[in-house]
Motif scaffolding. Sequence first.
Motif: not given
Ligand SMILES: [Zn+2]
Lengths: 321, 321, 288, 288
Positions: D34, D36-37, D53, D56
């Motif tokens: 992912c 972002t995370c 996701c 997150c």
């Molecule tokens: Zn994520």
Amino acid sequence: MANNKFEFEAAYRLLENKLEELRQLSETLECDFSNEIANVEKRISQLRAERYKHLTPWEQVILSRDLERPMTRDYIDTLCTDFIELHGDRLYGDDPAIVGGIAVFGDRAVTVIGQQKGQDTAENIRHNFGMPRPEGFRKAHRLLKNAERFQRPVITFINTPGADPGIGAEERGQAWAISQLLLCLSSLRVPVVSVITGEGGSGGALALTIADRIIMLSNAVFSVASPETCASILLRDVKRAGEMAEALKLNAPALKDLRIIDAIVDEPLNENLLGAPDFVADLRSAISKHLDEVSAQPLDDLIRQRYQRLRVIGQFYEPDL
Amino acid sequence: MANNKFEFEAAYRLLENKLEELRQLSETLECDFSNEIANVEKRISQLRAERYKHLTPWEQVILSRDLERPMTRDYIDTLCTDFIELHGDRLYGDDPAIVGGIAVFGDRAVTVIGQQKGQDTAENIRHNFGMPRPEGFRKAHRLLKNAERFQRPVITFINTPGADPGIGAEERGQAWAISQLLLCLSSLRVPVVSVITGEGGSGGALALTIADRIIMLSNAVFSVASPETCASILLRDVKRAGEMAEALKLNAPALKDLRIIDAIVDEPLNENLLGAPDFVADLRSAISKHLDEVSAQPLDDLIRQRYQRLRVIGQFYEPDL
Amino acid sequence: MFKPTFKPRKAYIDLSGISKSPLSLDSREGNFPCPTCSTWLSEAEIIKNNDFCPRCARHFAVTAWERIYSLCDEGTFEEWDSGLTSGNPLQFPDYDAKLQRASEDTHLPEAIITGKGIIGGMECVVGAMEPRFMMGSMGSVVGEKVCRAAEGAMERSLPLILSCCSGGARMQEGMLSLMQMAKTSAAIGRLNQAGLLYITILTHPTTGGVTASFASLADIIIGEPGALIGFTGPRVIEQTTGQKLPAGFQRSEYLLQHGMLDIIQPRLEMRSLLIRLLAVHQGGRNGQ
Amino acid sequence: MFKPTFKPRKAYIDLSGISKSPLSLDSREGNFPCPTCSTWLSEAEIIKNNDFCPRCARHFAVTAWERIYSLCDEGTFEEWDSGLTSGNPLQFPDYDAKLQRASEDTHLPEAIITGKGIIGGMECVVGAMEPRFMMGSMGSVVGEKVCRAAEGAMERSLPLILSCCSGGARMQEGMLSLMQMAKTSAAIGRLNQAGLLYITILTHPTTGGVTASFASLADIIIGEPGALIGFTGPRVIEQTTGQKLPAGFQRSEYLLQHGMLDIIQPRLEMRSLLIRLLAVHQGGRNGQ
Ligand SMILES: [Zn+2]
Ligand SMILES: [Zn+2]
């Protein structure tokens, strides 16, 4: 001079506590005092009702600020359905001290806006104690212009100590934001009804109280400045705020006499105002009645009358010509 | 690829310097070469004029950015009288990257607005290199609404690398400020004439170039993005900016072919454009002519035509139905 | 009921806070320190210097009449509504006495003078607020006279020019005073819709309800150099927030930088600026 | 000249910067972290989790058709102007090839789909931009289709709802592309004047000329959680200013706090929010 609600409430609370002790005792002893207790209860409630009918203006100031009173969001949630909060001024920020959006009141879509206080310290800090900054007034301005475009009547709920007195607010033009909002509301081409629910403090309250009708709860206040400020400036003694509260004519009956407001909705003794069905019904029907009346008028007349309402406010001497 | 004006100017400057040496020598020696010198001088100036007629788009980009070119204030001061600069967006700040106010052009009052670069580093820092922040676009917006109220035609002067690409500008809604200005100008009920005087960079330039007529100086440019940006994004090689300058069709003749602009005012070779009386007269009469033409139209027609001008821009395939 | 007898005289007073009462006329005799730069000044020096501190250019307060005279072509000003005087609608303690003292001190019936004048040959509606009349606070009379000035401008299609100076709302008239903010703002709204030019001059100090209503709604807002302009007064801000105020906070120069003023203009050049502004705006109307 | 054959399929791509070309479809097979995370995800997991996701809640990009289907009542969408395709007006190098690749990859003729649909029983004009078609950049076709959508809404007195996603102007069309900002803004201006409701949904990423024109001119602007929204892209800001960007900079939550968005709404509840908004706005019109 009482400085919080509990001082003038104390006597009744004491009596109520004693009565409760008596009731418990009677149960323990299996003696039946229920008739006597009921009588005393009734008597207390009468005395209390009597007392609340004759609150001093200063006591009303204290009551109007009480954090246990419902806040703007509570009124919106109780009186309206389908509330959708809209954020931001599209210029600088979103001010949590003003809440606004669209909702359905009765069978009509409305725009609702009001100052929002918190009900505890943390909430209150987040909402800046209900003191709007320029971005709050500008959010209101934006929502009002939108209401005008979509021909949605407006209901405003007033409860604020006043506009934020901070450095940032001055920097970003607090005075400019307020005056532009006053001008906007004074000629907004939709019906506007204001409800003063608590503390109507100074310019920060006024900015949302330019309306075709102003309704005031019986213990709400609306004042040019707080009694404390007046006492400190005019008497150089903040402890004399009570005198000023009297002199300023800031409660609902006085303001009705001055023709600043149009209607008063009586508050019940109930702590939890919105838990009292009669009060909610009264408030709802007051708003509804006034909204119906002003909505029935042609818009041009409405705007002319809103101007005239403001135009005639003031008292002065004029020599005969 | 030349990267500043002096590279393509170098040859002529070298010749001029040599000529000056010759002239001084001839004086010292008391020999009279004045006829020969005059002939060479004329030849250089012809060659140079020829060269300037055939500048590549990239050379024009460089020239359009030249800090020795007049800036918006210079154009206002030369073309108008009684200029009174007005400041501020009444919301957040006063942006020195945009200059605006009221003035008299010929015999009519006008509102003038443009991006302002500085002519040296200190000035340029103060004017943020002519890159407006949201408060600049909002100041322009305010002045335009005022122009509309007082029925004053508007002249805009365009010279900017683009809108400010900083954190603060994003925070305060750069995109929002630009789109609101585009919308405002597209329906503003007064005649608007734009003059692209230098670097017409991207959205920051476009925001003030929605007009009934667009005039462009012969070495000004107007581009969706800087050739450097295009080269770096599309070719991953900023050194190939020259190719992009060619491909983007960003100079005056190309934009006239695309019907983005209406008229071109030829620049003289003179370094000091506003010191050339013919150029000033040409520019003045171009603005005057277009302003007269659009002012002669009924306002409703004008607004309709301004919309139509924009509405037809774009090229695409559409299947026959 | 009230007969104003106008006697022009100089009056140098410092109005740095709204809670301070104006100095009596007597205490202004002799030398005194400039409140900005502390230079000791004599009245004669300042008169010679057109009401500025000769060292730091601080603009000292002038009376409403001096302001009117400094702006209008000589002998052209016709006062309107000079007979309007305040009552005491709430029977507020001490208000009657304060009103009487203010009118005796200033030889004025209230805190604003309005009327019609000619500036550089161009007719205008002109008003000026009087700092010494209860701090230029806005009660019913000030609100009414501002509205009548706006309406007079509309009737005659004239520009409106108001010189402002105020400590805010007049608390002694309670909500009647606060509502003057709404009333004057609404009147300016109509002026706007009529397409008439409206200019305000913000002088030291302009705060509270006047700033938050008609003063900040002008098409063109001019500040005098160094004037304190704002909503909440600086002392209240300091007390409420516990923060130290930044240098120059709420002064004209600070407001210009923060986008709230159009122009800062020294008082001596105020009239010439107005003439240029009026001329260009006339051009705008004729030019179309 | 172009026959779109719509074949719905999932496409999880990250469009975090405007200079990055979309991932090819092949590289999206199998697991990926992912953006972002950094949790490793499989396509199956994400499909199960409605394109977020699971850790997150990052909203992955969906295609324009998926967007349209997720908003409109089933089977109600009628596409408009599907035949409009880009030429190469400036004969810009490589543009023809890029267009061809984009339409092959996406099975779409251009970067936006527009038409008429019904949402919760209420008729609307609806459009959605396609992130995979040259980064959703705005050239002549996108500008034209947005204008026609606005005009279509005006002809029928319907609300307009546009789901935006764009890297900005399409540089290969030069000034013709930049002028689409003006053209679409002008069209929205007319929609406003007609008093019709206009809502935009800003999804990841919406930057450049689209944000600075029709996307930010809506009556109600809704952001998807975590979407990057702004004028200048974050990488360019970092390069130009040399400053470190604050946490969450240009994300929906940051924009809401800075006053630019009305509401942030998770994608799963987007349709129900639109239904409520449309219903209240219908009430507003009938209620009067
Ligand atoms: Zn994520
Ligand atoms: Zn001094």
